[in-house]
Write a protein that holds these residues in place. Structure first.
Motif, PDB file in Angstrom:
ATOM      1  N   ILE A 213      -1.154  -0.087   8.356  1.00  0.00           N
ATOM      2  CA  ILE A 213      -1.372  -0.268   6.924  1.00  0.00           C
ATOM      3  C   ILE A 213      -2.763   0.201   6.515  1.00  0.00           C
ATOM      4  CG2 ILE A 213      -2.166  -2.658   7.107  1.00  0.00           C
ATOM      5  CD1 ILE A 213      -0.077  -0.990   4.307  1.00  0.00           C
ATOM      6  N   GLU A 214      -3.734   0.113   7.422  1.00  0.00           N
ATOM      7  CA  GLU A 214      -5.080   0.603   7.121  1.00  0.00           C
ATOM      8  C   GLU A 214      -5.085   2.124   6.942  1.00  0.00           C
ATOM      9  OE1 GLU A 214      -5.456  -3.350   9.084  1.00  0.00           O
ATOM     10  OE2 GLU A 214      -4.342  -1.495   9.507  1.00  0.00           O
ATOM     11  N   LYS A 215      -4.195   2.813   7.665  1.00  0.00           N
ATOM     12  CA  LYS A 215      -4.106   4.272   7.559  1.00  0.00           C
ATOM     13  C   LYS A 215      -3.281   4.718   6.351  1.00  0.00           C
ATOM     14  CE  LYS A 215      -4.523   5.060  12.534  1.00  0.00           C
ATOM     15  NZ  LYS A 215      -3.833   5.541  13.769  1.00  0.00           N
ATOM     16  N   HIS A 216      -2.621   3.762   5.696  1.00  0.00           N
ATOM     17  CA  HIS A 216      -1.744   4.089   4.568  1.00  0.00           C
ATOM     18  C   HIS A 216      -2.083   3.194   3.376  1.00  0.00           C
ATOM     19  CE1 HIS A 216       0.889   6.740   6.940  1.00  0.00           C
ATOM     20  NE2 HIS A 216       0.688   5.889   7.931  1.00  0.00           N
ATOM     21  N   PRO A 217      -3.221   3.441   2.746  1.00  0.00           N
ATOM     22  CA  PRO A 217      -3.621   2.599   1.609  1.00  0.00           C
ATOM     23  C   PRO A 217      -2.633   2.638   0.452  1.00  0.00           C
ATOM     24  CG  PRO A 217      -5.008   4.563   1.769  1.00  0.00           C
ATOM     25  CD  PRO A 217      -4.217   4.493   3.031  1.00  0.00           C
ATOM     26  N   GLU A 218      -1.844   3.704   0.367  1.00  0.00           N
ATOM     27  CA  GLU A 218      -0.867   3.795  -0.725  1.00  0.00           C
ATOM     28  C   GLU A 218       0.255   2.761  -0.595  1.00  0.00           C
ATOM     29  OE1 GLU A 218       0.822   6.338   2.578  1.00  0.00           O
ATOM     30  OE2 GLU A 218      -1.170   5.888   1.754  1.00  0.00           O
ATOM     31  N   LEU A 219       0.376   2.171   0.596  1.00  0.00           N
ATOM     32  CA  LEU A 219       1.417   1.166   0.830  1.00  0.00           C
ATOM     33  C   LEU A 219       0.914  -0.260   0.640  1.00  0.00           C
ATOM     34  CD1 LEU A 219       2.982   2.637   4.114  1.00  0.00           C
ATOM     35  CD2 LEU A 219       3.666   3.101   1.752  1.00  0.00           C
ATOM     36  N   GLN A 220      -0.376  -0.408   0.462  1.00  0.00           N
ATOM     37  CA  GLN A 220      -0.958  -1.740   0.359  1.00  0.00           C
ATOM     38  C   GLN A 220      -0.668  -2.369  -0.999  1.00  0.00           C
ATOM     39  OE1 GLN A 220      -5.121  -1.412   1.303  1.00  0.00           O
ATOM     40  NE2 GLN A 220      -4.742  -0.350   3.239  1.00  0.00           N
ATOM     41  N   TYR A 221      -0.840  -3.685  -1.077  1.00  0.00           N
ATOM     42  CA  TYR A 221      -0.666  -4.399  -2.336  1.00  0.00           C
ATOM     43  C   TYR A 221      -1.753  -3.999  -3.324  1.00  0.00           C
ATOM     44  CZ  TYR A 221       2.927  -7.605  -0.582  1.00  0.00           C
ATOM     45  OH  TYR A 221       4.091  -8.145  -0.092  1.00  0.00           O
ATOM     46  N   LYS A 222      -1.334  -3.710  -4.546  1.00  0.00           N
ATOM     47  CA  LYS A 222      -2.258  -3.436  -5.646  1.00  0.00           C
ATOM     48  C   LYS A 222      -1.780  -4.224  -6.853  1.00  0.00           C
ATOM     49  CE  LYS A 222      -3.315   1.280  -4.060  1.00  0.00           C
ATOM     50  NZ  LYS A 222      -2.434   1.236  -2.887  1.00  0.00           N
ATOM     51  N   ASP A 223      -2.601  -5.145  -7.309  1.00  0.00           N
ATOM     52  CA  ASP A 223      -2.218  -6.027  -8.412  1.00  0.00           C
ATOM     53  C   ASP A 223      -0.917  -6.760  -8.106  1.00  0.00           C
ATOM     54  OD1 ASP A 223      -4.455  -5.190  -9.925  1.00  0.00           O
ATOM     55  OD2 ASP A 223      -3.327  -3.437 -10.649  1.00  0.00           O
ATOM     56  N   GLY A 224      -0.777  -7.163  -6.854  1.00  0.00           N
ATOM     57  CA  GLY A 224       0.392  -7.933  -6.441  1.00  0.00           C
ATOM     58  C   GLY A 224       1.637  -7.126  -6.157  1.00  0.00           C
ATOM     59  N   VAL A 225       1.551  -5.774  -6.245  1.00  0.00           N
ATOM     60  CA  VAL A 225       2.713  -4.915  -6.041  1.00  0.00           C
ATOM     61  C   VAL A 225       2.480  -3.991  -4.855  1.00  0.00           C
ATOM     62  CG1 VAL A 225       4.159  -3.104  -7.040  1.00  0.00           C
ATOM     63  CG2 VAL A 225       3.324  -4.970  -8.487  1.00  0.00           C
ATOM     64  N   ALA A 226       3.444  -3.957  -3.945  1.00  0.00           N
ATOM     65  CA  ALA A 226       3.395  -3.036  -2.810  1.00  0.00           C
ATOM     66  C   ALA A 226       4.479  -1.978  -2.990  1.00  0.00           C
ATOM     67  CB  ALA A 226       3.605  -3.784  -1.496  1.00  0.00           C
ATOM     68  N   ASP A 227       4.073  -0.721  -3.173  1.00  0.00           N
ATOM     69  CA  ASP A 227       4.986   0.399  -3.409  1.00  0.00           C
ATOM     70  C   ASP A 227       5.203   1.139  -2.094  1.00  0.00           C
ATOM     71  OD1 ASP A 227       6.306   2.683  -4.114  1.00  0.00           O
ATOM     72  OD2 ASP A 227       4.929   3.272  -5.715  1.00  0.00           O
ATOM     73  N   LEU A 228       6.428   1.093  -1.595  1.00  0.00           N
ATOM     74  CA  LEU A 228       6.741   1.704  -0.297  1.00  0.00           C
ATOM     75  C   LEU A 228       7.517   3.007  -0.418  1.00  0.00           C
ATOM     76  CD1 LEU A 228       7.883  -1.471   1.727  1.00  0.00           C
ATOM     77  CD2 LEU A 228       5.568  -0.643   1.259  1.00  0.00           C
ATOM     78  N   THR A 229       7.578   3.567  -1.619  1.00  0.00           N
ATOM     79  CA  THR A 229       8.450   4.721  -1.836  1.00  0.00           C
ATOM     80  C   THR A 229       8.031   5.970  -1.059  1.00  0.00           C
ATOM     81  OG1 THR A 229       7.213   5.195  -3.879  1.00  0.00           O
ATOM     82  CG2 THR A 229       9.265   3.975  -4.094  1.00  0.00           C
ATOM     83  N   SER A 230       6.792   6.022  -0.598  1.00  0.00           N
ATOM     84  CA  SER A 230       6.377   7.186   0.195  1.00  0.00           C
ATOM     85  C   SER A 230       6.883   7.107   1.635  1.00  0.00           C
ATOM     86  CB  SER A 230       4.853   7.323   0.186  1.00  0.00           C
ATOM     87  OG  SER A 230       4.233   6.189   0.756  1.00  0.00           O
ATOM     88  N   LEU A 231       7.421   5.952   2.025  1.00  0.00           N
ATOM     89  CA  LEU A 231       8.032   5.815   3.345  1.00  0.00           C
ATOM     90  C   LEU A 231       9.526   6.120   3.244  1.00  0.00           C
ATOM     91  CD1 LEU A 231       6.689   2.504   5.006  1.00  0.00           C
ATOM     92  CD2 LEU A 231       6.330   4.838   5.810  1.00  0.00           C
ATOM     93  N   PRO A 232      10.074   6.857   4.188  1.00  0.00           N
ATOM     94  CA  PRO A 232      11.517   7.091   4.157  1.00  0.00           C
ATOM     95  C   PRO A 232      12.286   5.840   4.563  1.00  0.00           C
ATOM     96  CG  PRO A 232      10.578   8.048   6.140  1.00  0.00           C
ATOM     97  CD  PRO A 232       9.418   7.558   5.315  1.00  0.00           C
ATOM     98  N   LEU A 233      13.440   5.633   3.949  1.00  0.00           N
ATOM     99  CA  LEU A 233      14.350   4.586   4.412  1.00  0.00           C
ATOM    100  C   LEU A 233      15.031   5.085   5.685  1.00  0.00           C
ATOM    101  CD1 LEU A 233      15.918   3.627   0.976  1.00  0.00           C
ATOM    102  CD2 LEU A 233      14.801   1.999   2.521  1.00  0.00           C
ATOM    103  N   THR A 234      15.021   4.258   6.713  1.00  0.00           N
ATOM    104  CA  THR A 234      15.638   4.642   7.981  1.00  0.00           C
ATOM    105  C   THR A 234      16.812   3.713   8.279  1.00  0.00           C
ATOM    106  OG1 THR A 234      14.154   3.237   9.289  1.00  0.00           O
ATOM    107  CG2 THR A 234      13.456   5.496   8.891  1.00  0.00           C
ATOM    108  N   ASP A 235      17.821   4.253   8.960  1.00  0.00           N
ATOM    109  CA  ASP A 235      18.952   3.425   9.347  1.00  0.00           C
ATOM    110  C   ASP A 235      18.470   2.290  10.245  1.00  0.00           C
ATOM    111  OD1 ASP A 235      20.551   5.038   7.869  1.00  0.00           O
ATOM    112  OD2 ASP A 235      21.474   6.072   9.568  1.00  0.00           O
ATOM    113  N   ASN A 236      19.010   1.115  10.020  1.00  0.00           N
ATOM    114  CA  ASN A 236      18.426  -0.095  10.576  1.00  0.00           C
ATOM    115  C   ASN A 236      18.438  -0.158  12.098  1.00  0.00           C
ATOM    116  OD1 ASN A 236      17.187  -2.688  10.051  1.00  0.00           O
ATOM    117  ND2 ASN A 236      19.104  -3.607  10.759  1.00  0.00           N
ATOM    118  N   LEU A 237      19.417   0.468  12.738  1.00  0.00           N
ATOM    119  CA  LEU A 237      19.507   0.361  14.189  1.00  0.00           C
ATOM    120  C   LEU A 237      19.115   1.649  14.910  1.00  0.00           C
ATOM    121  CD1 LEU A 237      22.761  -1.754  14.613  1.00  0.00           C
ATOM    122  CD2 LEU A 237      20.393  -2.518  14.762  1.00  0.00           C
ATOM    123  N   ASP A 238      18.559   2.609  14.165  1.00  0.00           N
ATOM    124  CA  ASP A 238      18.220   3.896  14.780  1.00  0.00           C
ATOM    125  C   ASP A 238      16.935   3.879  15.590  1.00  0.00           C
ATOM    126  OD1 ASP A 238      20.486   5.038  13.851  1.00  0.00           O
ATOM    127  OD2 ASP A 238      19.519   6.372  12.390  1.00  0.00           O
TER     128      ASP A 238
END
Length: 350
Positions: A31-56
């Motif tokens: 999370i330190e390497k990805h500040p764009e994923l951190q909470y900002k004003d109580g909101v954490a935006d993860l859209t820059s991360l791809p959704l991956t299949d849960n068991l892959d």
């Protein structure tokens, strides 16, 4: 008389031992390497991360946080705050699995059942299809997105009543021509959506696991029996809006599935009522190391225990209760009427 029981109240008492000290091996840094994923004003935006299949990516999981105190809440009657109920599901029904740096790779979500004596168990499994997110053990924060697929089916009671035997015999006959929800492969499927509108997330199916506790509108404080500050290492929350039953294209099955959902909701206090909000506070024990084989087998282990023993394998949850501690109950006659409606429907088509 309480005509239906959750699986946990039928089992012999068994308790899983919480871990209070995080296991060695945590490195952090994701999370330190990805500040764009951190909470900002109580909101954490993860859209820059791809959704991956849960068991892959189970082979990447090194650590886990186990939800040993999964506290659920919902309204048993739409629009009536006093009808709000609370229930702790059985321990270890959910987990977050991540690597040593903190990137999350998989989520195990709840399984539950409503046991109806003489008939069987109506099983619920929340299957996680995709996920993305992070965990930071250093400051006890996390943010995880997931797409879930609730499934509902039933399994027979070994000690069936006379009506139960008749109904199950009819099920077996009807199932020759139609795919009834008598197994997970033929389960009823529900649509779900998030209560939260997250910037950049256009898919309403994405559900958000976030820091802090969920407190329902109209309550100043959560009931004391839902709090686990004295034993839990951390907590987070999830909210889901329950959608319609997914149509199968077979009118017989679709009508039958709705009758099954009516029976389940009657016995569970409308846990999966359409348009209701189901929320849970996930209280976890301290991070532990992952056995990847055990992780892959965890869902099957639970399912065997529920199907065969009508029992949650790692200990009991709590009864369904109102905020004042009074237990929710449903009259046996109402359950019998719902079972009779299923039987009448089957009988009219065979």
């Amino acid at each position: 008389m309480n005509a239906s029981k959750t699986l946990q109240t039928k089992c012999d008492e068994k308790k899983i031992t919480p871990n209070h000290i995080p296991a060695k091996g945590w490195k952090g840094g994701f999370i330190e390497k990805h500040p764009e994923l951190q909470y900002k004003d109580g909101v954490a935006d993860l859209t820059s991360l791809p959704l991956t299949d849960n068991l892959d990516n189970v082979e990447k999981i090194k650590r886990q946080q186990r939800v040993l105190w999964p506290e659920f809440t919902w309204l048993t009657k739409h629009g009536e705050p006093d009808s709000r109920c609370f229930q702790m599901f059985a321990p270890d029904v959910s987990r977050a699995g991540y690597d040593n740096t903190g990137q999350n790779w998989a989520v195990i979500c709840p399984q539950q059942g409503t046991y109806i004596p003489g008939f069987g168990t109506i099983n619920v499994e929340v299957t996680v299809a995709q996920q993305r997110g992070w965990v930071n053990e250093s400051d006890k924060t996390l943010a995880i997105d997931m797409i879930i697929k609730p499934k509902i089916w039933f399994s027979r009671d070994a000690n069936q009543s006379a009506l139960g035997k008749i109904i199950w015999g009819a099920f077996e006959l009807a199932n020759i021509f139609h795919h009834l929800p008598v197994s997970k492969d033929q389960a009823i499927k529900l649509d779900t959506s998030s209560t939260i509108k997250m910037p950049g997330v256009d898919n309403p199916e994405v559900i958000f696991v976030r820091d802090k506790l969920y407190t329902p509108n109209g309550l100043d404080n959560l009931p004391a029996f839902t709090l686990h500050n004295n034993v839990a290492w951390n907590y987070a929350n999830v909210e889901v809006v329950i959608g319609e039953v997914v149509k199968t294209g077979d009118d017989f099955v679709d009508e039958f599935n709705q009758l099954v959902m009516n029976l389940f909701n009657l016995g569970s206090g409308n846990l999966l009522e359409v348009d209701s909000t189901l929320a849970w506070n996930v209280w976890v024990d301290a991070p532990t190391k992952v056995n990847q084989t055990e992780w892959r087998n965890h869902a099957d282990y639970w399912r065997r225990s529920i199907d065969v023993n009508h029992c949650s394998p790692d200990g009991n949850g709590s009864p369904v209760r109102y905020a004042n501690g009074t237990e929710f109950s449903v009259e046996k006659e109402l359950i019998d009427d719902a079972l009779q409606a299923i039987w009448d429907f089957i009988k009219s088509h065979i």
